[in-house]
Design an enzyme around this catalytic site. Structure first.
Site, PDB file in Angstrom:
ATOM      1  N   TYR A 152      -0.982  -0.874  10.652  1.00 30.13           N
ATOM      2  CA  TYR A 152      -1.179  -1.106   9.208  1.00 30.13           C
ATOM      3  C   TYR A 152       0.090  -0.724   8.446  1.00 30.13           C
ATOM      4  O   TYR A 152       0.561  -1.482   7.588  1.00 30.13           O
ATOM      5  CB  TYR A 152      -2.384  -0.312   8.719  1.00 30.13           C
TER       6      TYR A 152
ATOM      7  N   SER B 233       0.869  -1.188   0.000  1.00 28.43           N
ATOM      8  CA  SER B 233       0.000   0.000   0.000  1.00 28.43           C
ATOM      9  C   SER B 233       0.904   1.235   0.000  1.00 28.43           C
ATOM     10  O   SER B 233       2.099   1.137   0.301  1.00 28.43           O
ATOM     11  CB  SER B 233      -0.834  -0.032   1.290  1.00 28.43           C
TER      12      SER B 233
HETATM   13  N1  NAP Z   1      -8.728  -0.496  -0.772  1.00 31.32           N
HETATM   14  C1  NAP Z   1      -7.630   0.227  -0.738  1.00 31.32           C
HETATM   15  O1  NAP Z   1      -7.653   1.471  -0.834  1.00 31.32           O
HETATM   16  C2  NAP Z   1      -6.287  -0.417  -0.582  1.00 31.32           C
HETATM   17  C3  NAP Z   1      -5.151   0.350  -0.838  1.00 31.32           C
HETATM   18  C4  NAP Z   1      -3.901  -0.243  -0.698  1.00 31.32           C
HETATM   19  C5  NAP Z   1      -3.803  -1.558  -0.344  1.00 31.32           C
HETATM   20  N2  NAP Z   1      -4.924  -2.291  -0.087  1.00 31.32           N
HETATM   21  C6  NAP Z   1      -4.764  -3.703   0.277  1.00 31.32           C
HETATM   22  O2  NAP Z   1      -5.460  -4.471  -0.680  1.00 31.32           O
HETATM   23  C7  NAP Z   1      -5.891  -5.686  -0.088  1.00 31.32           C
HETATM   24  C8  NAP Z   1      -7.375  -5.892  -0.346  1.00 31.32           C
HETATM   25  O3  NAP Z   1      -8.061  -4.807   0.235  1.00 31.32           O
HETATM   26  P1  NAP Z   1      -9.602  -4.470  -0.034  1.00 31.32           P
HETATM   27  O4  NAP Z   1      -9.687  -3.012  -0.114  1.00 31.32           O
HETATM   28  O5  NAP Z   1     -10.137  -5.308  -1.125  1.00 31.32           O
HETATM   29  O6  NAP Z   1     -10.205  -4.920   1.384  1.00 31.32           O
HETATM   30  P2  NAP Z   1     -11.562  -5.637   1.771  1.00 31.32           P
HETATM   31  O7  NAP Z   1     -12.658  -5.252   0.860  1.00 31.32           O
HETATM   32  O8  NAP Z   1     -11.729  -5.403   3.240  1.00 31.32           O
HETATM   33  O9  NAP Z   1     -11.230  -7.177   1.528  1.00 31.32           O
HETATM   34  C9  NAP Z   1     -10.265  -7.835   2.312  1.00 31.32           C
HETATM   35  C10 NAP Z   1     -10.166  -9.265   1.855  1.00 31.32           C
HETATM   36  O10 NAP Z   1      -9.193  -9.939   2.667  1.00 31.32           O
HETATM   37  C11 NAP Z   1      -9.770 -11.130   3.205  1.00 31.32           C
HETATM   38  N3  NAP Z   1      -9.213 -11.386   4.537  1.00 31.32           N
HETATM   39  C12 NAP Z   1      -9.048 -10.478   5.545  1.00 31.32           C
HETATM   40  N4  NAP Z   1      -8.517 -11.068   6.622  1.00 31.32           N
HETATM   41  C13 NAP Z   1      -8.335 -12.380   6.290  1.00 31.32           C
HETATM   42  C14 NAP Z   1      -7.815 -13.505   6.982  1.00 31.32           C
HETATM   43  N5  NAP Z   1      -7.368 -13.428   8.250  1.00 31.32           N
HETATM   44  N6  NAP Z   1      -7.778 -14.685   6.342  1.00 31.32           N
HETATM   45  C15 NAP Z   1      -8.228 -14.795   5.072  1.00 31.32           C
HETATM   46  N7  NAP Z   1      -8.716 -13.776   4.361  1.00 31.32           N
HETATM   47  C16 NAP Z   1      -8.772 -12.585   4.970  1.00 31.32           C
HETATM   48  C17 NAP Z   1     -11.270 -10.845   3.249  1.00 31.32           C
HETATM   49  O11 NAP Z   1     -12.007 -12.040   3.159  1.00 31.32           O
HETATM   50  P3  NAP Z   1     -12.969 -12.579   4.343  1.00 31.32           P
HETATM   51  O12 NAP Z   1     -13.695 -11.420   4.889  1.00 31.32           O
HETATM   52  O13 NAP Z   1     -13.806 -13.613   3.651  1.00 31.32           O
HETATM   53  O14 NAP Z   1     -12.028 -13.192   5.310  1.00 31.32           O
HETATM   54  C18 NAP Z   1     -11.473 -10.008   1.997  1.00 31.32           C
HETATM   55  O15 NAP Z   1     -11.669 -10.817   0.878  1.00 31.32           O
HETATM   56  C19 NAP Z   1      -5.516  -5.586   1.383  1.00 31.32           C
HETATM   57  O16 NAP Z   1      -4.287  -6.232   1.585  1.00 31.32           O
HETATM   58  C20 NAP Z   1      -5.367  -4.100   1.598  1.00 31.32           C
HETATM   59  O17 NAP Z   1      -4.520  -3.811   2.682  1.00 31.32           O
HETATM   60  C21 NAP Z   1      -6.172  -1.755  -0.220  1.00 31.32           C
END
Ligand code: NAP
Length: 239
Positions: free
Chosen positions: A155, A142
């Protein structure tokens, strides 16, 4: 351009958000996909959407932060898919809270999920990629992995660690024709950013969307094998 049809991918956290968008983009390229997460209902629904696109799509329910669960689940996935070519280490959690106010357990859970989870999954997939002398691993960090900021220490610590782990692995396995790509996206509209209050639902024109992130990953995969996208930062044109 590489032919991606019938490649096999594992996407952690593939049921929703960035992971789901990536799974859909992969399916549109003809890639068979295994999505993982903790919520079976969500995973099942997403897997059905993927299957409707004409690829093999399976799901697996496990917590990336538990090594024994990861070990057996990744083995089952690879057996069922009949191999693995691509890993997208996307599962992650985030929370805001001051250094002192955030409970120790929450701070640890972020490291356990975002860092140890990525390490566990990669450790179980990597031997297969080394054996076949090829593969692609995308590690999702990120912008929070590049700069520290107030009230987000856990984070940021986890996403800084992802960059260190990912770059080290890249230098270790480049010789095995394995491309390890470190991604540092900025704010993308998803459950995570909506829940944190940093993105608004339905703000399509102004904020990066999961599909934009997915497109970046697919473009990295499509590079000729001799070329590797070492890292990529995805930013919005609307600051
Ligand atoms: N959105 C942004 O702006 C952004 C920016 C930079 C980086 N990121 C990174 O991108 C990635 C995806 O983010 P997102 O925005 O799509 O978040 P999100 O909508 O909250 O989705 C998170 C995903 O991770 C899974 N997950 C979380 N904890 C877990 C665990 N302990 N075991 C297995 N699966 C787990 C969740 O599945 P379940 O709920 O089914 O467990 C869900 O599918 C993350 O690593 C986040 O830090 C996001």
């Amino acid at each position: 351009m590489s032919n991606l049809k019938h490649k096999k991918a594992i996407i952690t956290g593939g049921g929703r958000g960035l992971g789901k968008a990536t799974a859909i983009a992969f399916a549109k390229e003809g890639i068979d996909v295994a999505i993982t997460g903790r919520n079976e209902t969500v995973l099942k629904a997403t897997a059905a959407e993927l299957e409707a696109l004409g690829v093999k799509a399976i799901y697996s329910v496990f917590d990336v932060g538990h090594y024994e669960q990861v070990k057996s689940s990744i083995k089952d996935i690879i057996d069922t898919l009949g191999g693995v070519d691509i890993l997208v280490n996307n599962a992650g959690i985030a929370a805001i809270g001051s250094f002192n106010d955030m409970p120790v357990e929450q701070w640890s859970e972020m490291i356990q999920t975002n860092v140890m989870g990525m390490y566990y999954v990669t450790k179980e997939v990597l031997p297969h990629l080394i054996d076949q002398n090829g593969g692609d691993i995308f590690n999702v960090s990120s912008t929070a992995g590049l700069n520290g900021n107030p009230n987000i220490s856990a984070y940021c610590a986890s996403k800084f660690a992802v960059i260190g782990m990912s770059e080290s692995l890249m230098k270790e396995v480049r010789k095995n024709n394995i491309r390890v790509i470190t991604l540092t996206p900025s704010t993308i509209e998803s459950d995570m950013t909506i829940e944190l209050g940093i993105a608004k639902e339905g703000s399509h024109e102004n904020v990066l969307q999961p599909e934009d992130f997915a497109e970046l990953i697919v473009s990295g995969l499509k590079l000729p094998r001799r070329a590797m996208m070492k890292s990529a930062a995805l930013w919005s044109t609307n600051p």
